[in-house]
Motif scaffolding. Structure first.
Motif, PDB file in Angstrom:
ATOM      1  N   ILE A   1       0.840  -1.199   0.000  1.00 54.47           N
ATOM      2  CA  ILE A   1       0.000   0.000   0.000  1.00 54.47           C
ATOM      3  C   ILE A   1       0.873   1.246   0.000  1.00 54.47           C
ATOM      4  O   ILE A   1       2.070   1.189   0.286  1.00 54.47           O
ATOM      5  CB  ILE A   1      -0.930   0.031   1.234  1.00 54.47           C
ATOM      6  CG1 ILE A   1      -0.088   0.043   2.520  1.00 54.47           C
ATOM      7  CG2 ILE A   1      -1.901  -1.139   1.209  1.00 54.47           C
ATOM      8  CD1 ILE A   1      -0.874   0.295   3.795  1.00 54.47           C
ATOM      9  N   GLY A   2       0.258   2.383  -0.297  1.00 54.42           N
ATOM     10  CA  GLY A   2       0.935   3.654  -0.124  1.00 54.42           C
ATOM     11  C   GLY A   2       1.083   3.952   1.360  1.00 54.42           C
ATOM     12  O   GLY A   2       0.296   3.472   2.190  1.00 54.42           O
ATOM     13  N   CYS A   3       2.060   4.783   1.710  1.00 61.94           N
ATOM     14  CA  CYS A   3       2.398   4.985   3.130  1.00 61.94           C
ATOM     15  C   CYS A   3       1.300   5.681   3.920  1.00 61.94           C
ATOM     16  O   CYS A   3       1.329   5.679   5.153  1.00 61.94           O
ATOM     17  CB  CYS A   3       3.700   5.760   3.252  1.00 61.94           C
ATOM     18  SG  CYS A   3       3.661   7.412   2.512  1.00 61.94           S
ATOM     19  N   ASP A   4       0.310   6.258   3.251  1.00 61.68           N
ATOM     20  CA  ASP A   4      -0.784   6.933   3.955  1.00 61.68           C
ATOM     21  C   ASP A   4      -2.127   6.225   3.755  1.00 61.68           C
ATOM     22  O   ASP A   4      -3.185   6.800   4.016  1.00 61.68           O
ATOM     23  CB  ASP A   4      -0.898   8.383   3.480  1.00 61.68           C
ATOM     24  CG  ASP A   4      -1.152   8.496   1.978  1.00 61.68           C
ATOM     25  OD1 ASP A   4      -1.037   7.463   1.273  1.00 61.68           O
ATOM     26  OD2 ASP A   4      -1.450   9.608   1.512  1.00 61.68           O
TER      27      ASP A   4
ATOM     28  N   CYS B   1      -1.605  -3.918   9.636  1.00 63.87           N
ATOM     29  CA  CYS B   1      -0.849  -2.988   8.806  1.00 63.87           C
ATOM     30  C   CYS B   1       0.601  -3.030   9.263  1.00 63.87           C
ATOM     31  O   CYS B   1       0.892  -2.784  10.448  1.00 63.87           O
ATOM     32  CB  CYS B   1      -1.417  -1.571   8.929  1.00 63.87           C
ATOM     33  SG  CYS B   1      -0.632  -0.378   7.821  1.00 63.87           S
ATOM     34  N   LEU B   2       1.492  -3.365   8.353  1.00 62.10           N
ATOM     35  CA  LEU B   2       2.909  -3.547   8.676  1.00 62.10           C
ATOM     36  C   LEU B   2       3.743  -2.428   8.066  1.00 62.10           C
ATOM     37  O   LEU B   2       3.407  -1.901   7.008  1.00 62.10           O
ATOM     38  CB  LEU B   2       3.391  -4.896   8.140  1.00 62.10           C
ATOM     39  CG  LEU B   2       2.555  -6.111   8.560  1.00 62.10           C
ATOM     40  CD1 LEU B   2       2.983  -7.335   7.771  1.00 62.10           C
ATOM     41  CD2 LEU B   2       2.665  -6.363  10.051  1.00 62.10           C
ATOM     42  N   LYS B   3       4.831  -2.106   8.732  1.00 63.09           N
ATOM     43  CA  LYS B   3       5.657  -0.980   8.293  1.00 63.09           C
ATOM     44  C   LYS B   3       6.858  -1.448   7.474  1.00 63.09           C
ATOM     45  O   LYS B   3       7.306  -2.589   7.594  1.00 63.09           O
ATOM     46  CB  LYS B   3       6.128  -0.185   9.518  1.00 63.09           C
ATOM     47  CG  LYS B   3       4.965   0.441  10.291  1.00 63.09           C
ATOM     48  CD  LYS B   3       5.447   1.356  11.379  1.00 63.09           C
ATOM     49  CE  LYS B   3       4.276   1.944  12.152  1.00 63.09           C
ATOM     50  NZ  LYS B   3       3.389   2.770  11.308  1.00 63.09           N
ATOM     51  N   ASP B   4       7.378  -0.535   6.665  1.00 58.85           N
ATOM     52  CA  ASP B   4       8.581  -0.827   5.887  1.00 58.85           C
ATOM     53  C   ASP B   4       9.822  -0.476   6.712  1.00 58.85           C
ATOM     54  O   ASP B   4       9.721  -0.109   7.896  1.00 58.85           O
ATOM     55  CB  ASP B   4       8.567  -0.095   4.546  1.00 58.85           C
ATOM     56  CG  ASP B   4       8.489   1.425   4.699  1.00 58.85           C
ATOM     57  OD1 ASP B   4       8.832   1.943   5.793  1.00 58.85           O
ATOM     58  OD2 ASP B   4       8.102   2.103   3.738  1.00 58.85           O
TER      59      ASP B   4
ATOM     60  N   GLY C   1       9.891   2.746   8.587  1.00 54.06           N
ATOM     61  CA  GLY C   1       8.890   2.958   9.619  1.00 54.06           C
ATOM     62  C   GLY C   1       7.564   3.485   9.114  1.00 54.06           C
ATOM     63  O   GLY C   1       6.744   3.976   9.888  1.00 54.06           O
ATOM     64  N   ARG C   2       7.327   3.377   7.800  1.00 53.34           N
ATOM     65  CA  ARG C   2       6.071   3.851   7.215  1.00 53.34           C
ATOM     66  C   ARG C   2       5.149   2.675   6.915  1.00 53.34           C
ATOM     67  O   ARG C   2       5.611   1.592   6.573  1.00 53.34           O
ATOM     68  CB  ARG C   2       6.353   4.613   5.916  1.00 53.34           C
ATOM     69  CG  ARG C   2       7.236   5.832   6.094  1.00 53.34           C
ATOM     70  CD  ARG C   2       7.707   6.378   4.768  1.00 53.34           C
ATOM     71  NE  ARG C   2       8.518   5.404   4.049  1.00 53.34           N
ATOM     72  CZ  ARG C   2       9.270   5.680   3.004  1.00 53.34           C
ATOM     73  NH1 ARG C   2       9.315   6.912   2.534  1.00 53.34           N
ATOM     74  NH2 ARG C   2       9.983   4.744   2.407  1.00 53.34           N
ATOM     75  N   ASP C   3       3.841   2.902   7.023  1.00 53.62           N
ATOM     76  CA  ASP C   3       2.876   1.874   6.649  1.00 53.62           C
ATOM     77  C   ASP C   3       3.135   1.456   5.213  1.00 53.62           C
ATOM     78  O   ASP C   3       3.261   2.296   4.321  1.00 53.62           O
ATOM     79  CB  ASP C   3       1.442   2.401   6.778  1.00 53.62           C
ATOM     80  CG  ASP C   3       1.016   2.613   8.221  1.00 53.62           C
ATOM     81  OD1 ASP C   3       1.748   2.169   9.123  1.00 53.62           O
ATOM     82  OD2 ASP C   3      -0.043   3.225   8.452  1.00 53.62           O
ATOM     83  N   ARG C   4       3.211   0.132   4.969  1.00 56.51           N
ATOM     84  CA  ARG C   4       3.561  -0.322   3.631  1.00 56.51           C
ATOM     85  C   ARG C   4       2.862  -1.598   3.209  1.00 56.51           C
ATOM     86  O   ARG C   4       2.697  -1.864   2.012  1.00 56.51           O
ATOM     87  CB  ARG C   4       5.088  -0.549   3.545  1.00 56.51           C
ATOM     88  CG  ARG C   4       5.601  -0.877   2.164  1.00 56.51           C
ATOM     89  CD  ARG C   4       5.290   0.217   1.169  1.00 56.51           C
ATOM     90  NE  ARG C   4       5.935   1.464   1.541  1.00 56.51           N
ATOM     91  CZ  ARG C   4       5.693   2.637   0.955  1.00 56.51           C
ATOM     92  NH1 ARG C   4       4.820   2.720  -0.022  1.00 56.51           N
ATOM     93  NH2 ARG C   4       6.312   3.737   1.367  1.00 56.51           N
ATOM     94  N   ILE C   5       2.415  -2.432   4.163  1.00 55.76           N
ATOM     95  CA  ILE C   5       1.883  -3.754   3.825  1.00 55.76           C
ATOM     96  C   ILE C   5       0.626  -4.033   4.636  1.00 55.76           C
ATOM     97  O   ILE C   5       0.563  -3.733   5.826  1.00 55.76           O
ATOM     98  CB  ILE C   5       2.928  -4.853   4.128  1.00 55.76           C
ATOM     99  CG1 ILE C   5       4.231  -4.603   3.363  1.00 55.76           C
ATOM    100  CG2 ILE C   5       2.378  -6.246   3.799  1.00 55.76           C
ATOM    101  CD1 ILE C   5       5.435  -5.273   3.982  1.00 55.76           C
ATOM    102  N   ILE C   6      -0.355  -4.607   3.981  1.00 57.02           N
ATOM    103  CA  ILE C   6      -1.548  -5.107   4.664  1.00 57.02           C
ATOM    104  C   ILE C   6      -1.532  -6.626   4.619  1.00 57.02           C
ATOM    105  O   ILE C   6      -1.352  -7.225   3.553  1.00 57.02           O
ATOM    106  CB  ILE C   6      -2.837  -4.582   4.017  1.00 57.02           C
ATOM    107  CG1 ILE C   6      -2.976  -3.084   4.233  1.00 57.02           C
ATOM    108  CG2 ILE C   6      -4.056  -5.321   4.581  1.00 57.02           C
ATOM    109  CD1 ILE C   6      -3.240  -2.650   5.658  1.00 57.02           C
ATOM    110  N   TYR C   7      -1.696  -7.235   5.790  1.00 61.80           N
ATOM    111  CA  TYR C   7      -1.836  -8.693   5.922  1.00 61.80           C
ATOM    112  C   TYR C   7      -3.259  -8.965   6.395  1.00 61.80           C
ATOM    113  O   TYR C   7      -3.773  -8.269   7.270  1.00 61.80           O
ATOM    114  CB  TYR C   7      -0.841  -9.235   6.936  1.00 61.80           C
ATOM    115  CG  TYR C   7      -1.146 -10.642   7.413  1.00 61.80           C
ATOM    116  CD1 TYR C   7      -0.598 -11.760   6.777  1.00 61.80           C
ATOM    117  CD2 TYR C   7      -1.979 -10.869   8.511  1.00 61.80           C
ATOM    118  CE1 TYR C   7      -0.881 -13.042   7.213  1.00 61.80           C
ATOM    119  CE2 TYR C   7      -2.271 -12.150   8.961  1.00 61.80           C
ATOM    120  CZ  TYR C   7      -1.716 -13.233   8.312  1.00 61.80           C
ATOM    121  OH  TYR C   7      -1.996 -14.502   8.738  1.00 61.80           O
TER     122      TYR C   7
END
Length: 306
Positions: free
Chosen positions: A263-266, A286-289, A292-298
């Motif tokens: 996903i996009g970081c926002d 929601c997992l971070k890259d 430290g930004r939101d990047r992945i949805i599980y």
């Protein structure tokens, strides 16, 4: 012209700096290494060598191409991803390091049943049937097929773009996994549902288009003028493809099947909300890259899912 390698690189670097290229020093050197088909580790040993005029002219053509905004990866035709060398061209998105984080998470879940240090329930399987949706160059699916050693897996790479799939097929062959990967051409889940078709997967992994349409003109020249628009444009709010995936993925996932989305970081909260409205998904995270930004949805399709 009688230029040494060091002098040639200095001229190339200044040209790229003047053109506003962020990584001018690195790119000027990588272009020379590409032209001479040498490893970067050899370059410093060649600094005092005199470069013949023909090669100087060729190098300056490459530098001008990069100065125009064309991505380095499209000039050289390669991009490293997960320690593997992938062929790329203007028909596919250039694989990014952020996506490597998602691939690493997928491998951890499949091999160890773990996600960021947490033991997961209901994920163990003797074999995995994986769909790489919106595959592009095939970076995700091919990396999984190559790196999931000791695990019985079947990988399908799908994309709406025939040209992108051709790149993915070549990469699978180049990396020696072409016999272990299937390819499907079609819009999102169309190749797997409808009529008598009803293909089910244990996991769906996707890096779909997620940039807002109105934001695309503001992106770097390298992106907005060269990378395929179909791989960038996620609609007015950037969320069109997540709505499609949340609505239809359940038809192609087995019970307790897993969904991984870049996903996009926002966009973390918005995508979690989309999945919640679709229903049937559990343990949505929601997992971070690495930054430290939101990047992945599980998410997991629960027993009461579709």
């Amino acid at each position: 012209m009688s230029l040494s390698v060091k002098e040639l690189l200095s001229i190339g670097e200044r040209r790229l700096v003047d053109a506003g290229i962020a990584d001018a020093t690195l790119d000027s050197r990588l272009l020379y290494c590409f032209m001479r088909n040498i490893d970067r580790s050899r370059l410093i040993l060649m600094y005092q060598e005199i470069v013949e005029d023909r090669l100087c002219d060729e190098y300056f053509r490459l530098v001008d191409d990069r100065a125009s905004g064309r991505p380095l990866q499209y000039i050289t035709g390669i991009q490293e991803f997960m320690g593997l060398e992938f062929d790329v061209n203007e028909n596919v998105l250039i694989p990014r390091q952020d996506t490597e984080t998602m691939v690493e998470d997928v491998i951890s879940v499949i091999k160890d049943g773990m996600l960021r240090g947490d033991k997961l329930e209901n994920v163990r399987r003797r074999e995995w049937d994986i769909l790489d949706l919106c595959t592009g160059s095939g970076a995700i699916g091919i990396s999984l097929a190559k790196l999931l050693t000791g695990v019985k897996t079947s990988v399908t790479c799908s994309d709406v773009s025939k040209a992108a799939l051709e790149v993915a097929r070549k990469n699978a062959e180049k990396l020696g996994v072409h016999k272990n990967i299937k390819f499907a051409e079609g819009d999102m889940f169309a190749p797997f549902v409808g009529g008598f078709k009803r293909k089910k997967f244990d996991m769906i992994v996707s890096n779909p288009p997620y940039i807002e349409s109105g934001v695309i003109p503001t992106l770097q020249t390298e992106v907005k003028d060269h990378e395929p628009m179909s791989a960038l444009d996620g609609g007015a709010d950037g969320l069109d493809f997540y709505r499609i995936i949340s609505r239809d993925a359940g038809n192609c996932l087995r019970k307790n099947g897993i969904l991984f989305l870049e996903i996009g970081c926002d966009q973390g909260n918005a995508v979690k909300e989309i999945l919640a409205k679709a229903g049937g998904y559990t343990d949505v995270r929601c997992l971070k890259d690495l930054a430290g930004r939101d990047r992945i949805i599980y998410a997991m399709l629960g027993e009461t899912g579709k």
